[in-house]
Design a protein around this motif. Structure first.
Motif, PDB file in Angstrom:
ATOM      1  N   ILE A  31       0.835  -1.207   0.000  1.00 62.21           N
ATOM      2  CA  ILE A  31       0.000   0.000   0.000  1.00 62.21           C
ATOM      3  C   ILE A  31       0.868   1.253   0.000  1.00 62.21           C
ATOM      4  CG2 ILE A  31      -1.564   1.385   1.428  1.00 62.21           C
ATOM      5  CD1 ILE A  31      -2.908  -1.235   2.274  1.00 62.21           C
ATOM      6  N   ALA A  32       1.854   1.289   0.874  1.00 65.78           N
ATOM      7  CA  ALA A  32       2.724   2.463   0.959  1.00 65.78           C
ATOM      8  C   ALA A  32       3.529   2.644  -0.327  1.00 65.78           C
ATOM      9  CB  ALA A  32       3.659   2.338   2.163  1.00 65.78           C
ATOM     10  N   LEU A  33       4.072   1.562  -0.854  1.00 62.58           N
ATOM     11  CA  LEU A  33       4.871   1.637  -2.082  1.00 62.58           C
ATOM     12  C   LEU A  33       4.026   2.108  -3.256  1.00 62.58           C
ATOM     13  CD1 LEU A  33       7.723   0.992  -3.192  1.00 62.58           C
ATOM     14  CD2 LEU A  33       6.801  -1.225  -3.867  1.00 62.58           C
ATOM     15  N   THR A  34       2.824   1.577  -3.389  1.00 59.24           N
ATOM     16  CA  THR A  34       1.943   1.982  -4.479  1.00 59.24           C
ATOM     17  C   THR A  34       1.549   3.452  -4.359  1.00 59.24           C
ATOM     18  OG1 THR A  34       1.054  -0.257  -4.581  1.00 59.24           O
ATOM     19  CG2 THR A  34      -0.229   1.462  -5.639  1.00 59.24           C
ATOM     20  N   THR A  35       1.283   3.896  -3.145  1.00 58.39           N
ATOM     21  CA  THR A  35       0.891   5.295  -2.942  1.00 58.39           C
ATOM     22  C   THR A  35       2.026   6.243  -3.296  1.00 58.39           C
ATOM     23  OG1 THR A  35      -0.612   4.632  -1.189  1.00 58.39           O
ATOM     24  CG2 THR A  35      -0.007   6.936  -1.266  1.00 58.39           C
ATOM     25  N   PHE A  36       3.238   5.914  -2.912  1.00 60.44           N
ATOM     26  CA  PHE A  36       4.348   6.822  -3.164  1.00 60.44           C
ATOM     27  C   PHE A  36       4.858   6.748  -4.607  1.00 60.44           C
ATOM     28  CE2 PHE A  36       4.978   6.386   1.564  1.00 60.44           C
ATOM     29  CZ  PHE A  36       4.457   7.646   1.839  1.00 60.44           C
ATOM     30  N   LYS A  37       4.645   5.624  -5.296  1.00 61.34           N
ATOM     31  CA  LYS A  37       5.123   5.494  -6.674  1.00 61.34           C
ATOM     32  C   LYS A  37       4.132   6.038  -7.705  1.00 61.34           C
ATOM     33  CE  LYS A  37       8.994   2.970  -6.379  1.00 61.34           C
ATOM     34  NZ  LYS A  37      10.235   3.260  -7.024  1.00 61.34           N
ATOM     35  N   THR A  38       2.839   6.021  -7.396  1.00 60.90           N
ATOM     36  CA  THR A  38       1.816   6.444  -8.343  1.00 60.90           C
ATOM     37  C   THR A  38       1.488   7.916  -8.121  1.00 60.90           C
ATOM     38  OG1 THR A  38       0.909   4.212  -8.217  1.00 60.90           O
ATOM     39  CG2 THR A  38      -0.451   5.882  -9.263  1.00 60.90           C
ATOM     40  N   LYS A  39       1.601   8.702  -9.178  1.00 58.36           N
ATOM     41  CA  LYS A  39       1.383  10.152  -9.039  1.00 58.36           C
ATOM     42  C   LYS A  39      -0.074  10.498  -8.796  1.00 58.36           C
ATOM     43  CE  LYS A  39       5.392  11.618 -11.546  1.00 58.36           C
ATOM     44  NZ  LYS A  39       6.007  12.676 -12.295  1.00 58.36           N
ATOM     45  N   THR A  40      -1.011   9.689  -9.286  1.00 57.06           N
ATOM     46  CA  THR A  40      -2.432  10.004  -9.093  1.00 57.06           C
ATOM     47  C   THR A  40      -2.907   9.700  -7.677  1.00 57.06           C
ATOM     48  OG1 THR A  40      -3.054   7.818  -9.927  1.00 57.06           O
ATOM     49  CG2 THR A  40      -2.990   9.630 -11.512  1.00 57.06           C
ATOM     50  N   ARG A  69      -1.411  10.761  -4.895  1.00 55.56           N
ATOM     51  CA  ARG A  69      -0.692  11.647  -3.974  1.00 55.56           C
ATOM     52  C   ARG A  69      -1.567  12.741  -3.389  1.00 55.56           C
ATOM     53  NH1 ARG A  69       5.100  12.031  -6.959  1.00 55.56           N
ATOM     54  NH2 ARG A  69       5.602   9.827  -6.734  1.00 55.56           N
ATOM     55  N   SER A  70      -2.814  12.408  -3.116  1.00 61.01           N
ATOM     56  CA  SER A  70      -3.678  13.375  -2.432  1.00 61.01           C
ATOM     57  C   SER A  70      -3.413  13.291  -0.923  1.00 61.01           C
ATOM     58  CB  SER A  70      -5.145  13.085  -2.733  1.00 61.01           C
ATOM     59  OG  SER A  70      -5.530  11.858  -2.147  1.00 61.01           O
ATOM     60  N   THR A  71      -3.980  14.232  -0.194  1.00 62.10           N
ATOM     61  CA  THR A  71      -3.764  14.272   1.253  1.00 62.10           C
ATOM     62  C   THR A  71      -4.252  12.996   1.929  1.00 62.10           C
ATOM     63  OG1 THR A  71      -4.082  16.659   1.181  1.00 62.10           O
ATOM     64  CG2 THR A  71      -4.221  15.607   3.324  1.00 62.10           C
ATOM     65  N   CYS A  72      -5.431  12.555   1.546  1.00 59.05           N
ATOM     66  CA  CYS A  72      -6.011  11.358   2.173  1.00 59.05           C
ATOM     67  C   CYS A  72      -5.173  10.118   1.866  1.00 59.05           C
ATOM     68  CB  CYS A  72      -7.447  11.178   1.686  1.00 59.05           C
ATOM     69  SG  CYS A  72      -8.304   9.852   2.516  1.00 59.05           S
ATOM     70  N   ASN A  73      -4.727   9.980   0.626  1.00 54.85           N
ATOM     71  CA  ASN A  73      -3.931   8.801   0.258  1.00 54.85           C
ATOM     72  C   ASN A  73      -2.562   8.807   0.923  1.00 54.85           C
ATOM     73  OD1 ASN A  73      -5.927   7.677  -1.341  1.00 54.85           O
ATOM     74  ND2 ASN A  73      -5.283   8.808  -3.153  1.00 54.85           N
ATOM     75  N   ILE A  74      -1.956   9.977   1.071  1.00 54.52           N
ATOM     76  CA  ILE A  74      -0.676  10.056   1.784  1.00 54.52           C
ATOM     77  C   ILE A  74      -0.868   9.668   3.250  1.00 54.52           C
ATOM     78  CG2 ILE A  74       1.131  11.643   2.573  1.00 54.52           C
ATOM     79  CD1 ILE A  74       1.426  10.913  -0.336  1.00 54.52           C
ATOM     80  N   LEU A  75      -1.964  10.120   3.862  1.00 54.90           N
ATOM     81  CA  LEU A  75      -2.233   9.736   5.255  1.00 54.90           C
ATOM     82  C   LEU A  75      -2.468   8.236   5.381  1.00 54.90           C
ATOM     83  CD1 LEU A  75      -4.475  12.677   6.476  1.00 54.90           C
ATOM     84  CD2 LEU A  75      -2.185  12.099   7.263  1.00 54.90           C
ATOM     85  N   ILE A  76      -3.133   7.639   4.382  1.00 59.18           N
ATOM     86  CA  ILE A  76      -3.333   6.188   4.395  1.00 59.18           C
ATOM     87  C   ILE A  76      -1.993   5.469   4.296  1.00 59.18           C
ATOM     88  CG2 ILE A  76      -4.269   4.260   3.053  1.00 59.18           C
ATOM     89  CD1 ILE A  76      -6.681   6.071   2.433  1.00 59.18           C
ATOM     90  N   ALA A  77      -1.092   5.973   3.452  1.00 56.47           N
ATOM     91  CA  ALA A  77       0.226   5.348   3.309  1.00 56.47           C
ATOM     92  C   ALA A  77       1.051   5.481   4.586  1.00 56.47           C
ATOM     93  CB  ALA A  77       0.969   5.964   2.129  1.00 56.47           C
ATOM     94  N   VAL A  78       1.005   6.639   5.216  1.00 47.34           N
ATOM     95  CA  VAL A  78       1.741   6.820   6.480  1.00 47.34           C
ATOM     96  C   VAL A  78       1.147   5.929   7.571  1.00 47.34           C
ATOM     97  CG1 VAL A  78       2.336   8.493   8.275  1.00 47.34           C
ATOM     98  CG2 VAL A  78       2.549   9.116   5.881  1.00 47.34           C
ATOM     99  N   GLY A  79      -0.182   5.799   7.578  1.00 41.43           N
ATOM    100  CA  GLY A  79      -0.825   4.868   8.511  1.00 41.43           C
ATOM    101  C   GLY A  79      -0.416   3.432   8.254  1.00 41.43           C
ATOM    102  N   ALA A  80      -0.237   3.074   6.979  1.00 43.33           N
ATOM    103  CA  ALA A  80       0.225   1.720   6.639  1.00 43.33           C
ATOM    104  C   ALA A  80       1.650   1.488   7.132  1.00 43.33           C
ATOM    105  CB  ALA A  80       0.134   1.501   5.134  1.00 43.33           C
TER     106      ALA A  80
END
Length: 122
Positions: free
Chosen positions: A33-42, A44-55
């Motif tokens: 989850i974290a890798l996909t969030t940080f590698k995919t540019k689409t 990179r919203s606030t909510c998705n970054i928070l989900i990745a940090v939570g992961a």
């Protein structure tokens, strides 16, 4: 272990093995989850970054659930000091703290986006 027969000891070890396996699967899934969030540019919203940090916080939390029962799996009885226990469980405790804060912030972000939604000009 003293006072536990062989059947119940093996049953406890198999339950601990299943719990460790679930923690390992959770660590891999949270890493993806974290890798996909940080590698995919689409994503990179606030909510998705928070989900990745939570992961990432959950990875550290599940590390405690994976490492702490390992001596029981290998039939080793360890007695550790309180200080060593605090040191070993520091990362899992910080992971659960980061995860809880991220879930709170995701909720606040979603609440703000619902209450103060952007109005488009037509």
């Amino acid at each position: 272990m003293d006072g536990i027969d062989e059947y119940h000891w093996n049953m406890a070890r198999s339950i601990v093995f299943v719990i460790s396996l679930v923690c390992l699967i959770g660590q891999v899934a949270n890493f993806m989850i974290a890798l996909t969030t940080f590698k995919t540019k689409t994503l990179r919203s606030t909510c998705n970054i928070l989900i990745a940090v939570g992961a990432i916080g959950d990875i550290f939390h599940q590390l405690g659930g994976f490492l702490s029962p390992l001596p029981m799996l290998f039939n080793v009885h360890l007695e550790i000091s309180r200080l060593l226990c605090i040191v070993i469980m520091f990362l899992p405790e910080m992971g659960i703290t980061v995860g809880c804060v991220c879930i709170l912030l995701i909720g606040v972000d979603r609440m703000i986006s619902v209450l103060f939604f952007a109005q488009y000009k037509t």
